[in-house]
Design a protein around this motif. Structure first.
Motif, PDB file in Angstrom:
ATOM      1  N   ALA A 761       0.593  -0.958   0.054  1.00 15.47           N
ATOM      2  CA  ALA A 761       0.062   0.023  -0.084  1.00 15.47           C
ATOM      3  C   ALA A 761       1.374   1.135  -0.388  1.00 15.47           C
ATOM      4  CB  ALA A 761      -1.374  -0.002   1.008  1.00 15.47           C
ATOM      5  N   TYR A 762       1.969   1.013   1.119  1.00 19.55           N
ATOM      6  CA  TYR A 762       2.555   2.401   1.369  1.00 19.55           C
ATOM      7  C   TYR A 762       4.201   2.246   0.503  1.00 19.55           C
ATOM      8  CZ  TYR A 762      -1.422   3.227   4.106  1.00 19.55           C
ATOM      9  OH  TYR A 762      -2.734   3.444   4.263  1.00 19.55           O
ATOM     10  N   GLY A 763       4.213   1.444  -0.031  1.00 20.33           N
ATOM     11  CA  GLY A 763       5.772   1.253  -0.406  1.00 20.33           C
ATOM     12  C   GLY A 763       6.528   2.306  -1.005  1.00 20.33           C
ATOM     13  N   PRO A 764       5.525   1.664  -2.448  1.00 16.10           N
ATOM     14  CA  PRO A 764       6.419   2.702  -3.939  1.00 16.10           C
ATOM     15  C   PRO A 764       5.528   4.082  -3.235  1.00 16.10           C
ATOM     16  CG  PRO A 764       4.619   0.952  -3.986  1.00 16.10           C
ATOM     17  CD  PRO A 764       5.049   0.804  -2.255  1.00 16.10           C
ATOM     18  N   GLY A 765       4.946   4.239  -2.726  1.00 17.65           N
ATOM     19  CA  GLY A 765       5.263   5.920  -2.847  1.00 17.65           C
ATOM     20  C   GLY A 765       5.897   6.105  -1.643  1.00 17.65           C
ATOM     21  N   LEU A 766       6.389   6.070  -0.699  1.00 17.13           N
ATOM     22  CA  LEU A 766       7.411   6.460   0.452  1.00 17.13           C
ATOM     23  C   LEU A 766       8.557   6.863  -0.384  1.00 17.13           C
ATOM     24  CD1 LEU A 766       5.928   5.130   3.944  1.00 17.13           C
ATOM     25  CD2 LEU A 766       6.133   7.365   2.814  1.00 17.13           C
ATOM     26  N   ALA A 767       9.180   5.346  -1.084  1.00 19.68           N
ATOM     27  CA  ALA A 767       9.719   4.694  -1.535  1.00 19.68           C
ATOM     28  C   ALA A 767      10.413   6.183  -2.636  1.00 19.68           C
ATOM     29  CB  ALA A 767      10.385   3.800  -2.147  1.00 19.68           C
ATOM     30  N   ALA A 768       9.305   6.994  -3.705  1.00 16.77           N
ATOM     31  CA  ALA A 768       9.150   7.379  -4.354  1.00 16.77           C
ATOM     32  C   ALA A 768      10.022   8.597  -4.232  1.00 16.77           C
ATOM     33  CB  ALA A 768       7.712   7.872  -5.421  1.00 16.77           C
ATOM     34  N   THR A 769       9.747   9.676  -3.142  1.00 18.84           N
ATOM     35  CA  THR A 769      10.204  10.337  -2.170  1.00 18.84           C
ATOM     36  C   THR A 769      11.342  10.373  -1.760  1.00 18.84           C
ATOM     37  OG1 THR A 769       8.581  11.843  -3.031  1.00 18.84           O
ATOM     38  CG2 THR A 769       9.779  12.549  -1.241  1.00 18.84           C
ATOM     39  N   LEU A 770      11.070   9.378  -0.624  1.00 17.76           N
ATOM     40  CA  LEU A 770      12.100   9.164   0.505  1.00 17.76           C
ATOM     41  C   LEU A 770      13.395   8.839   0.238  1.00 17.76           C
ATOM     42  CD1 LEU A 770      10.185   7.640   3.403  1.00 17.76           C
ATOM     43  CD2 LEU A 770      11.155   9.858   3.063  1.00 17.76           C
ATOM     44  N   LEU A 771      14.293   7.894  -1.210  1.00 14.71           N
ATOM     45  CA  LEU A 771      15.516   7.194  -1.452  1.00 14.71           C
ATOM     46  C   LEU A 771      15.431   8.398  -2.773  1.00 14.71           C
ATOM     47  CD1 LEU A 771      14.212   3.813  -1.967  1.00 14.71           C
ATOM     48  CD2 LEU A 771      15.101   5.031  -0.234  1.00 14.71           C
ATOM     49  N   PRO A 772      14.993   9.344  -3.422  1.00 17.49           N
ATOM     50  CA  PRO A 772      15.930  10.029  -4.263  1.00 17.49           C
ATOM     51  C   PRO A 772      16.208  11.654  -3.513  1.00 17.49           C
ATOM     52  CG  PRO A 772      13.416   9.447  -5.040  1.00 17.49           C
ATOM     53  CD  PRO A 772      13.999   8.750  -3.496  1.00 17.49           C
ATOM     54  N   SER A 773      14.946  11.703  -1.645  1.00 20.75           N
ATOM     55  CA  SER A 773      15.801  12.644  -1.803  1.00 20.75           C
ATOM     56  C   SER A 773      17.402  12.068  -0.669  1.00 20.75           C
ATOM     57  CB  SER A 773      14.570  12.933  -0.481  1.00 20.75           C
ATOM     58  OG  SER A 773      13.675  13.760  -1.678  1.00 20.75           O
ATOM     59  N   LEU A 774      16.627  11.302  -0.296  1.00 18.95           N
ATOM     60  CA  LEU A 774      18.296  10.835   0.195  1.00 18.95           C
ATOM     61  C   LEU A 774      19.788  10.476  -0.321  1.00 18.95           C
ATOM     62  CD1 LEU A 774      19.204   9.180   3.031  1.00 18.95           C
ATOM     63  CD2 LEU A 774      19.265   6.735   2.087  1.00 18.95           C
ATOM     64  N   ALA A 775      19.467  10.227  -1.530  1.00 17.30           N
ATOM     65  CA  ALA A 775      20.375  10.583  -2.667  1.00 17.30           C
ATOM     66  C   ALA A 775      20.944  12.162  -2.950  1.00 17.30           C
ATOM     67  CB  ALA A 775      20.251  10.042  -3.608  1.00 17.30           C
ATOM     68  N   VAL A 776      19.953  12.908  -2.776  1.00 17.13           N
ATOM     69  CA  VAL A 776      20.470  14.069  -2.902  1.00 17.13           C
ATOM     70  C   VAL A 776      20.828  14.872  -2.321  1.00 17.13           C
ATOM     71  CG1 VAL A 776      19.846  16.704  -3.882  1.00 17.13           C
ATOM     72  CG2 VAL A 776      19.006  14.500  -5.031  1.00 17.13           C
ATOM     73  N   ALA A 777      20.523  14.352  -0.751  1.00 16.43           N
ATOM     74  CA  ALA A 777      20.850  14.931   0.472  1.00 16.43           C
ATOM     75  C   ALA A 777      22.428  14.508   0.703  1.00 16.43           C
ATOM     76  CB  ALA A 777      20.366  14.504   1.298  1.00 16.43           C
ATOM     77  N   TRP A 778      23.019  13.216   0.617  1.00 20.62           N
ATOM     78  CA  TRP A 778      23.352  12.916   1.096  1.00 20.62           C
ATOM     79  C   TRP A 778      25.018  13.420   0.109  1.00 20.62           C
ATOM     80  CZ3 TRP A 778      25.495   8.830   4.477  1.00 20.62           C
ATOM     81  CH2 TRP A 778      26.311   8.463   4.585  1.00 20.62           C
ATOM     82  N   ALA A 779      25.294  13.945  -0.868  1.00 24.22           N
ATOM     83  CA  ALA A 779      25.724  15.207  -1.377  1.00 24.22           C
ATOM     84  C   ALA A 779      25.665  16.708  -1.717  1.00 24.22           C
ATOM     85  CB  ALA A 779      25.787  14.682  -3.180  1.00 24.22           C
ATOM     86  N   ASP A 780      24.494  16.680  -0.196  1.00 21.29           N
ATOM     87  CA  ASP A 780      24.281  17.927  -0.474  1.00 21.29           C
ATOM     88  C   ASP A 780      25.104  18.958   0.931  1.00 21.29           C
ATOM     89  OD1 ASP A 780      23.088  21.156   0.118  1.00 21.29           O
ATOM     90  OD2 ASP A 780      20.990  20.623  -0.275  1.00 21.29           O
ATOM     91  N   PRO A 781      25.806  19.622   0.733  1.00 17.05           N
ATOM     92  CA  PRO A 781      26.532  20.997   1.905  1.00 17.05           C
ATOM     93  C   PRO A 781      26.280  21.094   2.826  1.00 17.05           C
ATOM     94  CG  PRO A 781      27.254  21.597   0.120  1.00 17.05           C
ATOM     95  CD  PRO A 781      25.905  20.751  -0.652  1.00 17.05           C
ATOM     96  N   ASP A 782      24.658  22.032   2.483  1.00 25.12           N
ATOM     97  CA  ASP A 782      24.085  22.234   3.149  1.00 25.12           C
ATOM     98  C   ASP A 782      22.895  21.897   3.764  1.00 25.12           C
ATOM     99  OD1 ASP A 782      24.798  25.289   1.729  1.00 25.12           O
ATOM    100  OD2 ASP A 782      23.230  25.016  -0.119  1.00 25.12           O
ATOM    101  N   TRP A 783      22.530  22.229   4.714  1.00 25.45           N
ATOM    102  CA  TRP A 783      21.707  22.408   6.081  1.00 25.45           C
ATOM    103  C   TRP A 783      20.323  21.620   6.037  1.00 25.45           C
ATOM    104  CZ3 TRP A 783      18.188  24.820   8.970  1.00 25.45           C
ATOM    105  CH2 TRP A 783      17.783  26.391   8.550  1.00 25.45           C
ATOM    106  N   PRO A 784      19.461  22.976   5.026  1.00 27.88           N
ATOM    107  CA  PRO A 784      17.982  22.780   4.828  1.00 27.88           C
ATOM    108  C   PRO A 784      17.508  21.019   4.602  1.00 27.88           C
ATOM    109  CG  PRO A 784      18.513  24.991   4.527  1.00 27.88           C
ATOM    110  CD  PRO A 784      19.831  23.727   4.309  1.00 27.88           C
ATOM    111  N   ARG A 785      18.233  20.724   3.475  1.00 20.06           N
ATOM    112  CA  ARG A 785      17.933  19.504   2.586  1.00 20.06           C
ATOM    113  C   ARG A 785      17.595  18.330   3.640  1.00 20.06           C
ATOM    114  NH1 ARG A 785      16.255  17.984  -2.222  1.00 20.06           N
ATOM    115  NH2 ARG A 785      17.102  20.043  -3.189  1.00 20.06           N
ATOM    116  N   PRO A 786      19.186  18.156   4.844  1.00 20.33           N
ATOM    117  CA  PRO A 786      19.006  16.504   5.388  1.00 20.33           C
ATOM    118  C   PRO A 786      17.865  17.198   6.813  1.00 20.33           C
ATOM    119  CG  PRO A 786      21.142  17.638   4.989  1.00 20.33           C
ATOM    120  CD  PRO A 786      20.384  18.633   3.796  1.00 20.33           C
ATOM    121  N   LEU A 787      18.231  18.349   7.069  1.00 19.66           N
ATOM    122  CA  LEU A 787      16.968  18.461   7.943  1.00 19.66           C
ATOM    123  C   LEU A 787      15.875  17.895   7.499  1.00 19.66           C
ATOM    124  CD1 LEU A 787      16.554  19.177  10.841  1.00 19.66           C
ATOM    125  CD2 LEU A 787      16.546  21.935  10.223  1.00 19.66           C
TER     126      LEU A 787
END
Length: 873
Positions: A761-787
Motif C-alpha cells: 500500500a505505502y511502500g512504492p509511494g514512500l520510496a518514490a520520494t524518500l530514496l531520491p531525496s536521500l541520494a540528493v541530501a547525501w551530496a548536499d553540503p547545506d543543512w536545510p534538505r537533510p534537516l
C-alpha cells in the motif's frame, strides 16, 4: 484351461520365483552352518600347570613352541618376538656380508671352502630342526639368513673360483641354480613361507641375463621376457601357497608388460610391413599367453587378461598395415583391428575374458577418437576469430573462416575415424535386439574361479532345492539361469542402447563438421551445411522424445545438446557476412521455435523455446547495426523480443514453458540497459520501457509478487536517471506529485482490505520520494534538505510504530539513520582524529567482549525485534 501369459510376463514371473528360491536357499545354508557349529564338540582344555616345553607333550598332543608359560599363555607378545627375530636375522646377515667382503681374502682356499660349507649347511639344516620343535618364526628368520648366505656364496665363487667368467652369464646360471635349489628346499620344508617365493624371484632373471650376456637383439630380449612371464603365469595359477602366487603374478605382470612395451616399440618403429612381422609375432604370442591365462583365472584377473590380450592382438595385427600407411593414417589400421575384436561375442571364450577383450576394443576406439578430438574442437572454436571483425566479408573457404585453430591441411583420417565409429554405434543402436541375441552366449558363460569353494547344493526334492528330476546345478539349471537372465537384462536395458545411440549422434555430427573443413568447402556451403545439421538434430531430438524405443530418451537429449552447440557454431560462422548472419539466425529462430511447438512437455521443450528467444534477440541486435545506429540508440530495439516473451507468457499462462520463455527475455533487456548506459536520456527511456514490460507481467496474479516490485523499482530508477540527466536539483518537485496520489491509493486499498501489506500500500509511494531525496541530501553540503528529510523520516517512523505498519517503520527508520549518519560523519571524523590511536582498537575489543558476554541476551532481543516486525502489516 488356464490362459498362457505373454512371454514377457512369464519371464518376469520366473525371475521373481528364482530370486525367492535363491533367498530361501541362502537362509537354509546359513542355518545349516550354525547347526554344524553348535554340534561340534568343544576342544578339551589343557591340564592346569602342564608345561609341554619342560616335560614333553603327551601322546597325540600337538607340539607347543618354546617360550610359553603354563596354561598356554605366551610369555611375551608375538609382536615383540617378531621384532627380536627380525633384528637377530639382520645382525647375522650384516655379519655374513662383512665376513665375505672383508675377511674372505685373509683365509686360504681350504678355510674358505670349509667356512662356506659349514655356515651355509648349518643355515639350511637349522630350520628343519626348529620346525620339528615348533619354532616356526625362528626357522623363518634363519631361512632368510640362509637365503642371503647362498647369494653370498655365489658371489664368492665368482670372485675366487671363476673371476674371468662373464658377470652377466655367471649371474644367469647362478640365478637358475639358486631358483632350483630353493624350490626343492621349499617343497621339502613345506611349513616355511619364504623359500618358494624367493625361488620365484630368482627365476625372473636367468633368461633375461642370458640374452643380455649374449648380446642378443631387442627382439630376442622381448622373447626372453615373454617366456619368463609365461612361466610366472603358470606358477600364479598352479603354484602352492598365496605368497607364491602373488609373487609370480607380480613378476609376470612386470615381465609381460616389459615384453609388450618392447614389442610395441619395435612394431611402431619398423621401416616397413616386413619389419613389423617379427614384433607382431612377439605381440601375438603375448596375446595368446594372456588369453590362455584369462581362460583359467578368477573374475578380476580374467578381465585384465582379456584386456591385455586384446590390446596386444591389435598392436600385432594392426602394426603391419600401419607400417605401410602414411603416419597420419596408421591409426585407422589399429582402429579397424580394434573393432574386429567385437567378434569375440560369438566365440567360446569365458565370459569374463571376453569382456576384457571387449574393453580392449573400446579402449582402442577411444584412443582413436581422442586423436580426432583436436580437429573437432578446432572446427567448433575456429569461428570465434570472426568476432574481431563482424561482417568484414565472406571468406573464400571454410578453412579461412576457421583462422589458425588447426594446422592445415588437417589429418584427413579424423572424419573417417569419427564416421566409422559413429556408423558402428548407430548400427548397434538400430539393431540392438539382434546384438543382444548375438551376445547371449557371452552372458551365459559365467565360470567360477579355479579352486573356489562352491556352496553345497541341496538335494533334489529337499527344502530349498530344485524339484525332483532336475539337475540341481550346471548350465541350463534353474539356479544357473538366474544369473544369466540378470546379465541379459542388464545388456538389453535402455542405458547401454541409449549410450550407443548418443555416441553415434555426437560422433556423426563431428565427422561431418571435420569433413567440411578437411575438404575446404566454400564458405556459403559450410554455413548452409551447419544450419541443415542443426535442423536434422532438432528433428532427431523431437522424434526421439516421442519414440517408445529403449534408449530413445538419451538420443533425444544428446541430439538437443548437440543441436544447441551446432547452432552456436553456425551462428559464429555466419558473422563474417551480414546476409549470412540474418539468414542463419532467422533460420535458427524458426527451427527452434517449430521444434518447441512439436516437442512434448518437459525440459527439452523449454530449452528449445529459450534458444529460439535468444536467437531472435540476436536478430534485433543485427537490425540496429544495419541501421547504423549508435549502441545506445539501438537499445530500445532489443526490447522487442522481451516484449514478445511477455505476450507469449500471458498466452501460455500455466504451461511449464511459460516461465522459461519469460526469463529468456531478461538477457535481452539487460543487454539493452547495458548499451544505453553511455547516454542518460536513452537509459531513462530504456528503464521505463523495461518497467512497462515488468508491469505487464505483474498483471498476472502469479507473477505479481516479483514483477510488481521490479516494475516499481524500474520506474523509480528511470525517474532518477531522467532527473539526473536534466540536472534537476529540487527532486521533490517531481517526486512528491507521484508520492501523494500513490499514498492516497494505498490508504484506500488498506481501508478496503485491512489485511493488505503496508509494503504494497505505502511502500512504492514512500520510496518514490524518500530514496531520491536521500541520494540528493547525501551530496548536499547545506543543512536545510537533510534537516527536512530527517524530520519527515522521523514522522514516518513514529507513524509506523504507532499504527504497527512495517513499511513505514522500516523505510522511515532506515532513511533517518542514514541521514543522521551523514550529518554526524564530519564530527565523528574529527573526534576520531583527536583520539589516541590505541583507543579505537581498545574500544572495539571491549565492545566485542561485552557482546560476547551478553550474546544470548542480544540474540533474544534480536529475535523479539524480528517477531515484532513480522507481526506488523
Amino acid at each position: 484351461m488356464e490362459p498362457v501369459p505373454p512371454p514377457a510376463e512369464e519371464l518376469a514371473r520366473l525371475d521373481r520365483e528364482l530370486a525367492e528360491l535363491d533367498a530361501r536357499r541362502a537362509q537354509l545354508l546359513t542355518r545349516r552352518a550354525w547347526l554344524l557349529a553348535a554340534l561340534r564338540p568343544p576342544a578339551p582344555a589343557p591340564a592346569p600347570g602342564w608345561n609341554p616345553s619342560a616335560w614333553g607333550a603327551p601322546p597325540g598332543a600337538p607340539a607347543q613352541p618354546w617360550g610359553h608359560a603354563p596354561g598356554g599363555r605366551p610369555s611375551a607378545p608375538r609382536s615383540a618376538q617378531n621384532v627380536l627375530l627380525t633384528l637377530g636375522g639382520l645382525l647375522l646377515t650384516v655379519a655374513a656380508v662383512a665376513f665375505t667382503l672383508v675377511s674372505w681374502g685373509s683365509m686360504g682356499i681350504g678355510g674358505r671352502s670349509a667356512v662356506l660349507s659349514v655356515v651355509t649347511l648349518a643355515a639350511l639344516i637349522a630350520p628343519a630342526v626348529l620346525l620339528r620343535r615348533g619354532l616356526t618364526a625362528t626357522a623363518e628368520a634363519l631361512t632368510a639368513l640362509a637365503l642371503v648366505l647362498t647369494l653370498l656364496d655365489a658371489y664368492a665363487v665368482h670372485a675366487v673360483a671363476a673371476p674371468d667368467t662373464d658377470g652377466l652369464g655367471f649371474t644367469a646360471v647362478a640365478c637358475a641354480v639358486l631358483a632350483a635349489l630353493w624350490t626343492a628346499y621349499g617343497l621339502m620344508l613345506g611349513k616355511l613361507h619364504l623359500p618358494l617365493p624367493a625361488a620365484v624371484v630368482l627365476a625372473q632373471w636367468p633368461l633375461l641375463f642370458w640374452a643380455w650376456a649374449a648380446g642378443a637383439p631387442a627382439l630376442v630380449v622381448g622373447w626372453a621376457l615373454l617366456a619368463t612371464a609365461v612361466m610366472d603365469g603358470v606358477i600364479a595359477l598352479r603354484g602352492r601357497g598365496l605368497g607364491v602366487r602373488i609373487t609370480a603374478a607380480l613378476g609376470g605382470s612386470a615381465m609381460g608388460l616389459s615384453a609388450l612395451l618392447m614389442g610395441l616399440t619395435l612394431s611402431t618403429t619398423a621401416s616397413g610391413p616386413l619389419g613389423a612381422l617379427a614384433p607382431g609375432a612377439l605381440l601375438l604370442a603375448a596375446a595368446a599367453a594372456a588369453l590362455a591365462g584369462a581362460w583359467h583365472a578368477p573374475k578380476g584377473f580374467a578381465v585384465t587378461g582379456g584386456l591385455v590380450a586384446g590390446l596386444a592382438a591389435v598392436a600385432a595385427v594392426g602394426g603391419v598395415p600401419a607400417a605401410a600407411a602414411p603416419a597420419d593414417w596408421s591409426v585407422l589400421a589399429y582402429l579397424l583391428c580394434g573393432l574386429a575384436l567385437t567378434g569375440v561375442v560369438r566365440t567360446r571364450l569365458p565370459g569374463d575374458a571376453a569382456r576384457g577383450v571387449l574393453v580392449a576394443s573400446a579402449a582402442v576406439a577411444a584412443g582413436a577418437l581422442v586423436g580426432a578430438l583436436p580437429s573437432v574442437v578446432g572446427v567448433l572454436l575456429g569461428p570465434l576469430t570472426l568476432l574481431e571483425g563482424v561482417w568484414a566479408g565472406a571468406p573464400d573457404g571454410f578453412r579461412s573462416a576457421l583462422g589458425s585453430t588447426l594446422p592445415w591441411p588437417a589429418p584427413g583420417v579424423a572424419p573417417v575415424v569419427l564416421g566409422l565409429t559413429a556408423g558402428l554405434l548407430g548400427s548397434a543402436y538400430r539393431w540392438w535386439p539382434a546384438l543382444v541375441r548375438a551376445a547371449s552366449p557371452l552372458t551365459a558363460r559365467e565360470p567360477s574361479a579355479p579352486g573356489a569353494p562352491e556352496a553345497a547344493a541341496p538335494e533334489a526334492g529337499a527344502p530349498g532345492g530344485p524339484p525332483r528330476g532336475t539337475a540341481p546345478y550346471g548350465p541350463g539349471a534353474p539356479w544357473h539361469a538366474a544369473g544369466g537372465a540378470g546379465a541379459r537384462r542388464g545388456l538389453s536395458g535402455a542405458a547401454p542402447r541409449g549410450a550407443a545411440g548418443a555416441g553415434a549422434v555426437v560422433l556423426g555430427w563431428g565427422a561431418l563438421l571435420v569433413a567440411g573443413a578437411v575438404l575446404d568447402v566454400p564458405y556459403a556451403l559450410a554455413v548452409v551445411a551447419e544450419t541443415l545439421l542443426v535442423a536434422g538434430l532438432l528433428a532427431l531430438a523431437v522424434r526421439g522424445a516421442a519414440s517408445d524405443r529403449a534408449g530413445s530418451a538419451a538420443v533425444s537429449v544428446t541430439a538437443l545438446v548437440v543441436a544447441v552447440a551446432g547452432a552456436v557454431s553456425a551462428g559464429l560462422l555466419s558473422l563474417a557476412s551480414e546476409g549470412a548472419s540474418y539468414a542463419v539466425f532467422g533460420a535458427l529462430t524458426v527451427l527452434f521455435a517449430v521444434a518447441a511447438l512439436r516437442a512434448g512437455a518437459g525440459v527439452p521443450r523449454a530449452v528449445l523455446a529459450v534458444a529460439a528467444v535468444l536467437w531472435g534477440t540476436a536478430l534485433t541486435g543485427f537490425a540496429g547495426r544495419s541501421l547504423e545506429l549508435a549502441p545506445y540508440e539501438a537499445a530500445p530495439l532489443l526490447l522487442l523480443v522481451p516484449a514478445l516473451t511477455v505476450g507469449l507468457g500471458a498466452r501460455l499462462r500455466r504451461d511449464p514453458v511459460a516461465l522459461p520463455v519469460e526469463l529468456a527475455g531478461v538477457p535481452g533487456a539487460l543487454v539493452a540497459v547495458g548499451l544505453a548506459v553511455p547516454d542518460a536520456p536513452f537509459l531513462a527511456l530504456t528503464l521505463a520501457l523495461c518497467g512497462v514490460l515488468a508491469a505487464a507481467v505483474a498483471v498476472r496474479p502469479e507473477r505479481r509478487p516479483v514483477a510488481g516490485w521490479l516494475a516499481a523499482g524500474l520506474f523509480v530508477l528511470s525517474a532518477w536517471v531522467r532527473l539526473a540527466a536534466s540536472e534537476v536539483s529540487l527532486v521533490e518537485a517531481y517526486t512528491l506529485p507521484v508520492t501523494v496520489p500513490a499514498l492516497a491509493v494505498g490508504f484506500l486499498r488498506r481501508r478496503k482490505d485491512p489485511e493488505a501489506s503496508s509494503w504494497t500500500a505505502y511502500g512504492p509511494g514512500l520510496a518514490a520520494t524518500l530514496l531520491p531525496s536521500l541520494a540528493v541530501a547525501w551530496a548536499d553540503p547545506d543543512w536545510p534538505r537533510p534537516l527536512l528529510l530527517g524530520a519527515a523520516a522521523l514522522a514516518i517512523t513514529l507513524l509506523g510504530a504507532h499504527h504497527r505498519l512495517q513499511a513505514l517503520l522500516v523505510l522511515g527508520g532506515a532513511v533517518l539513520a542514514v541521514d543522521g549518519l551523514h550529518e554526524l560523519a564530519p564530527y565523528v571524523v574529527q573526534v576520531a582524529g583527536a583520539l589516541p590511536r590505541w583507543l579505537p582498537p581498545a574500544l572495539a575489543g571491549l565492545l566485542l567482549l561485552v557482546v560476547g558476554a551478553t550474546y544470548e541476551q542480544r540474540l533474544r532481543d534480536a529475535r523479539r525485534l524480528k517477531d515484532a516486525l513480522e507481526r506488523m502489516r
